[in-house]
Design a protein around this motif. Structure first.
Motif, PDB file in Angstrom:
ATOM      1  N   TRP A 174       0.525   1.195   2.346  1.00  0.00           N
ATOM      2  CA  TRP A 174       1.139   2.384   2.944  1.00  0.00           C
ATOM      3  C   TRP A 174       0.628   2.598   4.366  1.00  0.00           C
ATOM      4  CZ3 TRP A 174      -1.567   6.905   4.218  1.00  0.00           C
ATOM      5  CH2 TRP A 174      -0.770   8.000   4.579  1.00  0.00           C
ATOM      6  N   ALA A 175      -0.685   2.492   4.562  1.00  0.00           N
ATOM      7  CA  ALA A 175      -1.294   2.750   5.868  1.00  0.00           C
ATOM      8  C   ALA A 175      -0.838   1.733   6.908  1.00  0.00           C
ATOM      9  CB  ALA A 175      -2.815   2.741   5.745  1.00  0.00           C
ATOM     10  N   ASN A 176      -0.699   0.496   6.495  1.00  0.00           N
ATOM     11  CA  ASN A 176      -0.302  -0.554   7.445  1.00  0.00           C
ATOM     12  C   ASN A 176       1.174  -0.517   7.805  1.00  0.00           C
ATOM     13  OD1 ASN A 176      -2.636  -2.311   8.246  1.00  0.00           O
ATOM     14  ND2 ASN A 176      -2.924  -2.247   6.017  1.00  0.00           N
ATOM     15  N   GLU A 177       1.963   0.291   7.090  1.00  0.00           N
ATOM     16  CA  GLU A 177       3.390   0.415   7.398  1.00  0.00           C
ATOM     17  C   GLU A 177       3.669   1.422   8.511  1.00  0.00           C
ATOM     18  OE1 GLU A 177       5.100   1.357   3.591  1.00  0.00           O
ATOM     19  OE2 GLU A 177       5.205  -0.746   2.999  1.00  0.00           O
ATOM     20  N   TRP A 178       2.678   2.237   8.895  1.00  0.00           N
ATOM     21  CA  TRP A 178       2.901   3.272   9.918  1.00  0.00           C
ATOM     22  C   TRP A 178       3.168   2.649  11.276  1.00  0.00           C
ATOM     23  CZ3 TRP A 178       3.634   8.410   9.892  1.00  0.00           C
ATOM     24  CH2 TRP A 178       3.483   9.057   8.675  1.00  0.00           C
ATOM     25  N   GLN A 179       4.139   3.223  11.956  1.00  0.00           N
ATOM     26  CA  GLN A 179       4.461   2.800  13.316  1.00  0.00           C
ATOM     27  C   GLN A 179       4.474   4.016  14.224  1.00  0.00           C
ATOM     28  OE1 GLN A 179       4.712  -0.316  14.460  1.00  0.00           O
ATOM     29  NE2 GLN A 179       4.209  -0.974  12.376  1.00  0.00           N
ATOM     30  N   PRO A 180       3.846   3.960  15.379  1.00  0.00           N
ATOM     31  CA  PRO A 180       3.043   2.819  15.837  1.00  0.00           C
ATOM     32  C   PRO A 180       1.824   2.616  14.948  1.00  0.00           C
ATOM     33  CG  PRO A 180       2.764   4.689  17.328  1.00  0.00           C
ATOM     34  CD  PRO A 180       3.799   5.090  16.332  1.00  0.00           C
ATOM     35  N   ALA A 181       1.333   1.390  14.973  1.00  0.00           N
ATOM     36  CA  ALA A 181       0.212   1.028  14.109  1.00  0.00           C
ATOM     37  C   ALA A 181      -1.021   1.856  14.458  1.00  0.00           C
ATOM     38  CB  ALA A 181      -0.098  -0.461  14.261  1.00  0.00           C
ATOM     39  N   LYS A 182      -1.828   2.136  13.469  1.00  0.00           N
ATOM     40  CA  LYS A 182      -3.062   2.877  13.661  1.00  0.00           C
ATOM     41  C   LYS A 182      -4.102   1.984  14.326  1.00  0.00           C
ATOM     42  CE  LYS A 182      -1.251   6.399  11.813  1.00  0.00           C
ATOM     43  NZ  LYS A 182      -0.796   7.453  12.722  1.00  0.00           N
ATOM     44  N   ARG A 183      -4.969   2.607  15.126  1.00  0.00           N
ATOM     45  CA  ARG A 183      -6.018   1.842  15.807  1.00  0.00           C
ATOM     46  C   ARG A 183      -6.990   1.252  14.795  1.00  0.00           C
ATOM     47  NH1 ARG A 183      -9.313   5.070  20.066  1.00  0.00           N
ATOM     48  NH2 ARG A 183     -10.978   5.086  18.535  1.00  0.00           N
ATOM     49  N   ARG A 184      -7.237   2.013  13.722  1.00  0.00           N
ATOM     50  CA  ARG A 184      -8.129   1.504  12.688  1.00  0.00           C
ATOM     51  C   ARG A 184      -7.744   2.131  11.357  1.00  0.00           C
ATOM     52  NH1 ARG A 184     -14.395   1.584  13.715  1.00  0.00           N
ATOM     53  NH2 ARG A 184     -13.791  -0.175  14.990  1.00  0.00           N
ATOM     54  N   ILE A 185      -7.824   1.338  10.299  1.00  0.00           N
ATOM     55  CA  ILE A 185      -7.597   1.798   8.927  1.00  0.00           C
ATOM     56  C   ILE A 185      -8.846   1.424   8.144  1.00  0.00           C
ATOM     57  CG2 ILE A 185      -6.206   1.453   6.838  1.00  0.00           C
ATOM     58  CD1 ILE A 185      -3.844   0.777   8.736  1.00  0.00           C
ATOM     59  N   GLY A 186      -9.365   2.376   7.375  1.00  0.00           N
ATOM     60  CA  GLY A 186     -10.589   2.079   6.642  1.00  0.00           C
ATOM     61  C   GLY A 186     -10.713   2.885   5.375  1.00  0.00           C
ATOM     62  N   GLN A 187     -11.856   2.748   4.740  1.00  0.00           N
ATOM     63  CA  GLN A 187     -12.168   3.454   3.501  1.00  0.00           C
ATOM     64  C   GLN A 187     -13.576   4.020   3.614  1.00  0.00           C
ATOM     65  OE1 GLN A 187     -11.911   0.690   0.247  1.00  0.00           O
ATOM     66  NE2 GLN A 187      -9.793   0.124   0.692  1.00  0.00           N
ATOM     67  N   ILE A 188     -13.788   5.200   3.016  1.00  0.00           N
ATOM     68  CA  ILE A 188     -15.140   5.756   2.963  1.00  0.00           C
ATOM     69  C   ILE A 188     -15.426   6.230   1.551  1.00  0.00           C
ATOM     70  CG2 ILE A 188     -15.266   6.383   5.401  1.00  0.00           C
ATOM     71  CD1 ILE A 188     -14.714   9.313   4.553  1.00  0.00           C
ATOM     72  N   ARG A 189     -16.686   6.286   1.252  1.00  0.00           N
ATOM     73  CA  ARG A 189     -17.159   6.768  -0.053  1.00  0.00           C
ATOM     74  C   ARG A 189     -18.114   7.908   0.191  1.00  0.00           C
ATOM     75  NH1 ARG A 189     -15.347   1.960  -0.466  1.00  0.00           N
ATOM     76  NH2 ARG A 189     -14.776   0.986  -2.424  1.00  0.00           N
ATOM     77  N   GLY A 190     -17.999   8.961  -0.593  1.00  0.00           N
ATOM     78  CA  GLY A 190     -18.907  10.086  -0.479  1.00  0.00           C
ATOM     79  C   GLY A 190     -18.874  10.779   0.865  1.00  0.00           C
ATOM     80  N   GLY A 191     -17.758  10.670   1.567  1.00  0.00           N
ATOM     81  CA  GLY A 191     -17.624  11.331   2.857  1.00  0.00           C
ATOM     82  C   GLY A 191     -18.418  10.695   3.979  1.00  0.00           C
ATOM     83  N   GLN A 192     -18.924   9.495   3.766  1.00  0.00           N
ATOM     84  CA  GLN A 192     -19.777   8.820   4.753  1.00  0.00           C
ATOM     85  C   GLN A 192     -18.938   8.209   5.877  1.00  0.00           C
ATOM     86  OE1 GLN A 192     -23.195   8.869   4.681  1.00  0.00           O
ATOM     87  NE2 GLN A 192     -23.032  10.189   2.892  1.00  0.00           N
TER      88      GLN A 192
END
Length: 196
Positions: A174-192
């Motif tokens: 889903w995240a990689n389908e956004w246009q224009p593309a996002k500068r960075r896509i990531g994941q976090i755990r525990g709000g870190q």
């Protein structure tokens, strides 16, 4: 025009209700370099207000925008809160957490408008998304949710520790389908959320 280096780096921390914005901001505040003053403008006090009061002797100022959504009423409550926060604390960095139901375009318009263009430098904005919420068609159909994701440069799967592998894989698609593309896509755990 004022040199970019003299303006306050300002970050929007966006996300739908329950996405983990407050937890992420609290973790960002723990990364503040000694000797700097950081400030947080929030739509309503919660954990940031409580912990912000505890952090005030460590160079962190917190200000609430009273009276509803900071995005509404021509941004006047936001401007009043922002003016007060900047004049009282003269921060080296500023984080703004609008309500999870807000439209960030109005906040961005205020920050890039004539009054603030020489005061703040709108830096990377991040939108936190709980991947589990992507299974709810009402969330995906929400205009506010869409607007928050659309303006963010960084798109982060929050609460990755509470998600299944399948939910995280669906978030990535889903995240990689956004246009224009996002500068960075990531994941976090525990709000870190890393400051970088």
């Amino acid at each position: 025009m004022t040199d970019k280096s003299t303006r306050i780096p300002t970050h929007l921390v966006l996300g739908f209700l329950g996405a983990g914005k407050t937890t992420a901001i609290l973790n960002l505040l723990k990364q503040k370099p000694d000797g700097e003053c950081w400030a947080v403008l929030v739509n309503e006090f919660g954990e940031v207000g409580i912990d912000g009061a505890l952090l005030s002797n460590q160079g962190v100022a917190v200000k609430e925008v009273p009276g509803g959504c900071m995005c509404c009423v021509s941004g006047l409550p936001m401007q009043m809160g922002l003016n007060s926060l900047i004049s009282a604390s003269r921060p080296d960095r500023l984080f703004i957490e609008p309500t999870g139901l807000g439209h960030p375009a109005q906040v961005i318009e205020t920050l890039t408008g004539e009054f603030y263009k020489n005061v703040v430098c709108l830096s990377a904005s991040v939108c936190l998304v709980d991947p589990r919420r992507l299974e709810d068609k009402r969330v995906l159909a929400s205009r506010q949710f869409h607007d928050q994701v659309a303006v963010a440069e960084l798109l982060v799967a929050s609460k990755a520790d509470l998600c299944t592998t399948g939910q995280l894989a669906e978030f990535d698609i889903w995240a990689n389908e956004w246009q224009p593309a996002k500068r960075r896509i990531g994941q976090i755990r525990g709000g870190q959320l890393p400051l970088a």
